[in-house]
Design an enzyme around this catalytic site. Structure first.
Site, mmCIF file in Angstrom:
data_model
loop_
_atom_site.group_PDB
_atom_site.id
_atom_site.type_symbol
_atom_site.label_atom_id
_atom_site.label_comp_id
_atom_site.label_asym_id
_atom_site.label_seq_id
_atom_site.Cartn_x
_atom_site.Cartn_y
_atom_site.Cartn_z
ATOM 1 N N PHE A 1 0.851 -1.190 0.000
ATOM 2 C CA PHE A 1 0.000 0.000 0.000
ATOM 3 C C PHE A 1 0.887 1.240 0.000
ATOM 4 C CE2 PHE A 1 -2.434 3.514 1.677
ATOM 5 C CZ PHE A 1 -3.555 3.448 0.885
ATOM 6 N N ASP B 1 9.178 2.528 1.641
ATOM 7 C CA ASP B 1 8.023 3.285 2.106
ATOM 8 C C ASP B 1 7.890 3.030 3.606
ATOM 9 O OD1 ASP B 1 5.532 4.160 2.891
ATOM 10 O OD2 ASP B 1 4.487 3.435 1.102
ATOM 11 N N LYS C 1 2.387 9.941 8.456
ATOM 12 C CA LYS C 1 1.712 9.438 9.666
ATOM 13 C C LYS C 1 2.262 10.017 10.972
ATOM 14 C CE LYS C 1 -0.999 5.935 7.618
ATOM 15 N NZ LYS C 1 -0.636 5.104 6.489
HETATM 16 C C1 LIG Z 1 -0.895 5.375 4.992
HETATM 17 C C2 LIG Z 1 0.150 4.918 4.052
HETATM 18 C C3 LIG Z 1 0.401 5.605 2.846
HETATM 19 C C4 LIG Z 1 -0.458 6.746 2.361
HETATM 20 O O1 LIG Z 1 -0.405 7.847 3.173
HETATM 21 P P1 LIG Z 1 -1.450 9.070 2.931
HETATM 22 O O2 LIG Z 1 -1.013 10.081 3.945
HETATM 23 O O3 LIG Z 1 -2.825 8.526 3.168
HETATM 24 O O4 LIG Z 1 -1.273 9.516 1.540
HETATM 25 C C5 LIG Z 1 1.461 5.184 2.077
HETATM 26 N N1 LIG Z 1 2.214 4.144 2.441
HETATM 27 C C6 LIG Z 1 2.005 3.453 3.574
HETATM 28 C C7 LIG Z 1 2.908 2.325 3.935
HETATM 29 C C8 LIG Z 1 0.952 3.808 4.414
HETATM 30 O O5 LIG Z 1 0.724 3.107 5.522
#
Ligand SMILES: *Cc1c(COP(=O)(O)O)cnc(C)c1O
Length: 392
Positions: free
Chosen positions: A134, A219, A248
């Site tokens: 994701f 990521d 986050k």
């Molecule tokens: C939440 C998340 C995203 C996306 O972040 P947004 O602030 O919603 O754009 C991308 N990568 C990972 C691993 C995530 O947990």
């Protein structure tokens, strides 16, 4: 306003792209949130890990209040001390990288993917990402997210993406050619169900990226900022990535994203190549600095390791009692409970009993409590989960 009145407002005026639980939250403090009906909920999934050091951490609140009187926002036409200091704090805790600031995880990943292309240049344009990943909802981040259900209705997605099974070294090797600009994975897949990368997989990515002059992007939007018990997820492994992306917990509740790249790669972003109007916003940077200071002053990395182990032990005890639990996995306070059947009912019943947890991929319960949670609060959560499982 009553709960129903607020829900009516949403029905009429807010686009329905979320499945929301029927509660209206009015305030939050530490590990707890409060609703319009007088309910107090133990929050083991605060803001999807945005409020990773607890709701309204006093240090973050104070930093925001102080900065709000001085300067709310300054564009990147000028320099601000706060943006420079936050970049330094992050760089000192990772690999001496340089930062680009934006407002979300998806934007941080977009920046990483663009940087990988402009840096590698000359015919390299492909990205390899892992099934179950994701990376966000903007077009490239969505395309990078290798889950067909996230693409449904939005095809054609962007060209140039290759999807490989997670933790499969052979498949990764076969997917490589000299047109690959970058590999992007999560050290622990979050939304994908708390799938932890193996050390062999991480080393293979590093090796294959070096061999093919491709960029290794991690990521760390969910795994970063201490969630796993170290500052960044990659620090559990014997590898150093070229780029990490953060969001986050970084803002402790304020919107901020960051991409950090090794200086030689970062140098490819010259004036005019990339930008974000809100990026490096004063309030967001003040919050980010306060988050890093709070994590260190309150030993939250150590707490995350110790309480994470404590919670995993308690959950493993529950496993011996309830056959619906298959196994527990994760690192630090990023914990997945693999069930043998769907978990929606469990999440619903926990909430009714005053506990918020999350369920992803239908059968994985996710625990990601604030990094300063106490053993006593973990005990309360386990007790509620125990009672809910007993009734199911
Ligand atoms: C939440 C998340 C995203 C996306 O972040 P947004 O602030 O919603 O754009 C991308 N990568 C990972 C691993 C995530 O947990």
């Amino acid at each position: 306003m009553t709960t129903q009145e607020v829900i009516n407002l949403f029905d009429k005026y807010v686009i329905g792209n979320y499945s929301r639980l029927p509660k209206v939250i009015t305030r939050g403090k530490g590990c707890y949130i409060y609703d319009t009906d007088g309910g107090k909920i133990l929050d083991m999934f605060p803001g999807w890990a945005v409020s990773g050091i607890g709701h309204c951490h006093p240090k973050v609140v104070k930093a925001i209040q102080k900065q709000a009187k001085i300067l709310l926002h300054m564009d990147n036409t000028f320099y601000t001390e706060l943006q420079g200091r936050l970049a330094q704090l992050l760089s000192d805790r990772a690999f001496g990288g340089k930062c680009f600031f934006c407002n979300s995880g998806a934007e941080a990943n977009e920046a990483a993917m663009k940087l990988a292309r402009i840096y590698t240049a000359k015919g390299k344009y492909k990205y390899i990402t892992a099934l179950g990943s994701f990376h966000g909802r903007t077009f490239a981040a969505m395309t990078a997210t290798a889950q067909p259900k996230k693409h449904a209705g939005f095809e054609p997605v962007l060209p140039g993406f290759i999807y490989v099974p997670f933790n499969d070294v052979d498949a990764l090797q076969k997917a490589f050619d000299n047109e690959v600009a970058a590999v992007m994975i999560e050290p622990i897949q979050g939304e994908g169900g708390i799938n932890v990368a193996t050390p062999e997989y991480m080393s293979a990515i590093r090796h294959l990226c070096d061999k093919n002059q491709a960029v290794m992007i991690l990521d760390e939007v969910q795994t970063g900022m201490g969630r796993t018990g170290k500052w960044f997820g990659y620090q559990h492994y014997n590898v150093e990535p070229d780029i990490i992306t953060l969001a986050k917990t970084l803002g402790g509740g304020v919107a901020i994203g960051a991409m950090m790249a090794k200086p030689n790669i970062a140098a490819s972003f010259t004036p005019g190549t990339h930008a974000s109007t809100f990026g490096g916003n004063c309030i967001a940077c003040a919050a980010g600095i306060a988050v890093i200071e709070a994590i260190e002053e309150e030993n939250m990395l150590q707490n995350t390791q110790e309480i994470g182990q404590y919670a995993a032990d308690k959950l493993n005890q529950l496993k011996t009692k309830y056959s619906i639990i298959d196994h527990i996995r994760g690192k630090g306070l990023m914990i997945g409970i693999q069930l043998k059947s769907p978990g929606v009912e469990i999440v619903k019943n926990c909430l009714a009993a005053g506990l918020r947890i999350n369920c992803t991929q239908d059968t994985v319960l996710r625990f990601m409590p604030p990094m300063n949670i106490t053993a006593k609060q973990i005990d309360s959560a386990i007790k509620i989960l125990d009672n809910v499982l007993k009734d199911i």
